[in-house]
Design a protein around this motif. Structure first.
Motif, mmCIF file in Angstrom:
data_model
loop_
_atom_site.group_PDB
_atom_site.id
_atom_site.type_symbol
_atom_site.label_atom_id
_atom_site.label_comp_id
_atom_site.label_asym_id
_atom_site.label_seq_id
_atom_site.Cartn_x
_atom_site.Cartn_y
_atom_site.Cartn_z
ATOM 1 N N LYS A 92 68.027 3.386 -23.068
ATOM 2 C CA LYS A 92 67.780 4.255 -21.925
ATOM 3 C C LYS A 92 68.948 4.280 -20.944
ATOM 4 C CE LYS A 92 62.796 3.839 -22.448
ATOM 5 N NZ LYS A 92 61.512 3.419 -21.877
ATOM 6 N N ARG A 93 69.700 3.213 -20.891
ATOM 7 C CA ARG A 93 70.881 3.232 -20.017
ATOM 8 C C ARG A 93 71.938 4.183 -20.568
ATOM 9 N NH1 ARG A 93 72.980 1.014 -15.721
ATOM 10 N NH2 ARG A 93 71.098 -0.241 -15.427
ATOM 11 N N ALA A 94 72.138 4.170 -21.877
ATOM 12 C CA ALA A 94 73.085 5.102 -22.485
ATOM 13 C C ALA A 94 72.625 6.535 -22.261
ATOM 14 C CB ALA A 94 73.226 4.810 -23.981
ATOM 15 N N ALA A 95 71.309 6.749 -22.310
ATOM 16 C CA ALA A 95 70.768 8.088 -22.051
ATOM 17 C C ALA A 95 71.033 8.500 -20.609
ATOM 18 C CB ALA A 95 69.273 8.110 -22.338
ATOM 19 N N ALA A 96 70.895 7.564 -19.678
ATOM 20 C CA ALA A 96 71.184 7.848 -18.268
ATOM 21 C C ALA A 96 72.655 8.194 -18.078
ATOM 22 C CB ALA A 96 70.806 6.646 -17.413
ATOM 23 N N GLU A 97 73.525 7.466 -18.754
ATOM 24 C CA GLU A 97 74.959 7.746 -18.673
ATOM 25 C C GLU A 97 75.268 9.129 -19.225
ATOM 26 O OE1 GLU A 97 76.516 4.483 -20.859
ATOM 27 O OE2 GLU A 97 76.404 3.067 -19.173
ATOM 28 N N ALA A 98 74.600 9.489 -20.311
ATOM 29 C CA ALA A 98 74.814 10.808 -20.913
ATOM 30 C C ALA A 98 74.349 11.916 -19.972
ATOM 31 C CB ALA A 98 74.082 10.900 -22.250
ATOM 32 N N TYR A 99 73.190 11.728 -19.361
ATOM 33 C CA TYR A 99 72.674 12.745 -18.420
ATOM 34 C C TYR A 99 73.624 12.916 -17.240
ATOM 35 C CZ TYR A 99 69.485 15.336 -15.407
ATOM 36 O OH TYR A 99 68.926 16.300 -14.600
ATOM 37 N N THR A 151 75.137 15.248 -12.018
ATOM 38 C CA THR A 151 74.181 15.031 -10.937
ATOM 39 C C THR A 151 74.679 13.970 -9.956
ATOM 40 O OG1 THR A 151 71.854 14.566 -10.461
ATOM 41 C CG2 THR A 151 72.889 13.270 -12.202
ATOM 42 N N LYS A 152 74.142 13.997 -8.746
ATOM 43 C CA LYS A 152 74.584 13.082 -7.693
ATOM 44 C C LYS A 152 74.053 11.670 -7.879
ATOM 45 C CE LYS A 152 74.962 16.710 -4.171
ATOM 46 N NZ LYS A 152 74.449 17.197 -2.857
ATOM 47 N N GLU A 153 72.932 11.519 -8.579
ATOM 48 C CA GLU A 153 72.357 10.181 -8.750
ATOM 49 C C GLU A 153 73.292 9.268 -9.526
ATOM 50 O OE1 GLU A 153 68.896 12.984 -8.446
ATOM 51 O OE2 GLU A 153 70.642 12.868 -9.740
ATOM 52 N N SER A 154 73.210 7.993 -9.210
ATOM 53 C CA SER A 154 73.986 7.005 -9.958
ATOM 54 C C SER A 154 73.317 6.762 -11.309
ATOM 55 C CB SER A 154 74.055 5.693 -9.184
ATOM 56 O OG SER A 154 72.764 5.092 -9.114
ATOM 57 N N VAL A 155 74.055 6.136 -12.208
ATOM 58 C CA VAL A 155 73.490 5.783 -13.511
ATOM 59 C C VAL A 155 72.300 4.843 -13.324
ATOM 60 C CG1 VAL A 155 73.936 4.564 -15.675
ATOM 61 C CG2 VAL A 155 75.624 6.170 -14.785
ATOM 62 N N ASP A 156 72.400 3.933 -12.356
ATOM 63 C CA ASP A 156 71.296 3.002 -12.109
ATOM 64 C C ASP A 156 70.032 3.747 -11.680
ATOM 65 O OD1 ASP A 156 72.783 0.782 -12.756
ATOM 66 O OD2 ASP A 156 73.297 0.285 -10.686
ATOM 67 N N GLU A 157 70.192 4.757 -10.830
ATOM 68 C CA GLU A 157 69.039 5.542 -10.383
ATOM 69 C C GLU A 157 68.433 6.316 -11.541
ATOM 70 O OE1 GLU A 157 69.579 6.985 -5.870
ATOM 71 O OE2 GLU A 157 71.289 7.481 -7.141
ATOM 72 N N TYR A 192 68.687 5.612 -14.722
ATOM 73 C CA TYR A 192 68.075 4.646 -15.639
ATOM 74 C C TYR A 192 66.683 4.247 -15.157
ATOM 75 C CZ TYR A 192 66.983 0.208 -17.883
ATOM 76 O OH TYR A 192 66.336 -0.796 -18.548
ATOM 77 N N ALA A 193 66.560 4.025 -13.833
ATOM 78 C CA ALA A 193 65.252 3.650 -13.279
ATOM 79 C C ALA A 193 64.216 4.738 -13.526
ATOM 80 C CB ALA A 193 65.391 3.370 -11.778
ATOM 81 N N MET A 194 64.622 5.996 -13.436
ATOM 82 C CA MET A 194 63.692 7.105 -13.692
ATOM 83 C C MET A 194 63.274 7.147 -15.154
ATOM 84 S SD MET A 194 65.377 10.229 -11.540
ATOM 85 C CE MET A 194 66.567 9.818 -10.272
ATOM 86 N N ILE A 195 64.261 7.046 -16.045
ATOM 87 C CA ILE A 195 63.972 7.134 -17.475
ATOM 88 C C ILE A 195 63.144 5.945 -17.947
ATOM 89 C CG2 ILE A 195 65.021 7.209 -19.783
ATOM 90 C CD1 ILE A 195 67.448 8.590 -18.474
ATOM 91 N N ALA A 196 63.389 4.772 -17.334
ATOM 92 C CA ALA A 196 62.683 3.552 -17.729
ATOM 93 C C ALA A 196 61.341 3.393 -17.030
ATOM 94 C CB ALA A 196 63.561 2.335 -17.444
ATOM 95 N N ASP A 197 61.007 4.298 -16.114
ATOM 96 C CA ASP A 197 59.718 4.243 -15.417
ATOM 97 C C ASP A 197 58.587 4.258 -16.450
ATOM 98 O OD1 ASP A 197 57.260 5.096 -14.082
ATOM 99 O OD2 ASP A 197 58.520 5.626 -12.383
ATOM 100 N N PRO A 198 57.608 3.369 -16.329
ATOM 101 C CA PRO A 198 56.501 3.324 -17.294
ATOM 102 C C PRO A 198 55.734 4.641 -17.425
ATOM 103 C CG PRO A 198 56.488 1.364 -15.920
ATOM 104 C CD PRO A 198 57.504 2.287 -15.331
ATOM 105 N N GLN A 199 55.787 5.487 -16.377
ATOM 106 C CA GLN A 199 55.091 6.769 -16.429
ATOM 107 C C GLN A 199 55.861 7.829 -17.214
ATOM 108 O OE1 GLN A 199 52.475 7.854 -12.826
ATOM 109 N NE2 GLN A 199 54.320 7.002 -11.897
ATOM 110 N N VAL A 200 57.108 7.532 -17.545
ATOM 111 C CA VAL A 200 57.959 8.485 -18.268
ATOM 112 C C VAL A 200 58.060 8.062 -19.726
ATOM 113 C CG1 VAL A 200 60.277 9.458 -18.458
ATOM 114 C CG2 VAL A 200 59.265 9.062 -16.201
#
Length: 336
Positions: A264-271, A277-283, A285-293
């Protein structure tokens, strides 16, 4: 001797028929995606050329995939129906409306599979609004497309619960069609044009950073749990005429989903790289790794939406199973 000649002729004819069938498959797939994290699997498919990769495995060496970026389901619907687009992706209401409208026709539209389960949030800058009951005629609510988008339908379902089934469209006059990026910009501008936005990730995350913004509703509240945010779909005509190209596209979705879920971190980096987008990779990653997602091919809560659309007369067909409006490749999954 005559039998041998006849047999040889038949074998040759079958070979020619098979060759002509293979040659008849399309040389180009025209696919579209929308904005936001809900299109992440499609972005990965485009970025890594996963459809082309899987097409080669199936003997389609020269298959080209052309990707379009569309801001709402209205444009997607028009492109699919007109034949200018082979694969679309959008909310479940778009799929259901298209399916009911085209059912029984060569251009009948059905789902290819889910893409992502992701909560959508209704947020506002109006401190007086604590629930949808507090909206007034001065509050304009941005949705991607009025009446037919995912958010528009969810707002109607919420209104039906709050005000009674006969008042499901009570808030429709307040809705305005805007792509998510424009809606967010207008919401945060401080003006009075847009006071609420039925948003999606990552836009709702960005919006809630502003202390003026607060959430009043989630799609999971309306539907009673995780639900398909975005699904992919195509026509029965394309499905039947291009079995290998269709299979390559489905394989591309599955591979993209697997890649995202595996790293999911690699996916965040790709996005971040793809969208800027303005969000950081950490932000991200937190969205993609959210249990609701959850990135998944499995359609969820789609029949519930179909039932509501039929009850309000938006679609004339009342399906009894979600499998009626999805192709067979996902029928063995535990959908709903």
């Amino acid at each position: 001797m005559k039998n041998y000649i006849a047999g040889g002729f038949m074998i040759g004819a079958i070979a020619l028929l098979q060759a002509s069938t293979a040659a008849a498959e399309t040389s180009e797939i025209r696919a579209a995606q929308q904005y936001g994290l809900s299109s992440l699997p499609l972005m990965i498919m485009e970025d890594a050329q996963l459809v082309e990769k899987n097409a080669k495995k199936l003997g389609l060496d020269d298959l080209k995939v052309t990707w379009l970026k569309l801001g709402g389901p209205g444009a997607m619907t028009e492109a699919i129906v007109s034949g200018d687009l082979d694969f679309g992706a959008g909310g479940v209401p778009s799929l259901l409306t298209l399916w009911a409208r085209t059912k029984g026709l060569p251009m009948e539209v059905r789902g290819v599979g889910g893409l992502v389960n992701m909560p959508m949030e209704l947020v506002t800058t109006n401190p007086k609004v604590k629930s949808i009951r507090d909206f007034t005629e001065d509050d304009k609510i941005a949705v991607t497309t009025v009446k037919v988008s995912n958010q528009a339908l969810l707002l109607q379902m919420a209104a039906a619960k709050e005000f009674g089934p006969e008042n499901y469209d009570k808030l429709d006059p307040l809705t305005v069609s805007l792509p998510h990026p424009e809606a967010m910009a207008m919401l945060l501008s401080g003006g009075n044009t847009i006071m609420a936005h039925f948003s999606a990730l990552p836009y709702q995350h960005q919006e809630k950073k502003d202390p003026r913004v607060h959430q009043i509703l989630s799609s999971y509240d309306v539907l009673g749990g995780p639900a398909s945010n975005t699904v992919a779909y195509t026509t029965k005509r394309f499905y039947e005429a291009n079995p290998k190209a269709y299979a390559a596209f489905v394989a591309g979705i599955k591979e993209a989903v697997d890649l995202i879920n595996k790293d999911k971190r690699a996916a965040a980096e790709a996005y971040k790289r793809i969208t800027g987008t303005k969000e950081s990779v950490d932000e991200l990653y937190a969205m993609i790794a959210d249990p609701q997602v959850e990135m998944t091919l499995t359609p969820q809560q789609t029949l519930k939406m179909a039932t509501f659309l039929h009850q309000i007369g938006r679609i004339k067909v009342a399906p009894t199973s979600w499998k009626e409006f999805f192709f067979e490749n996902v029928h063995d999954l535990k959908g709903s």
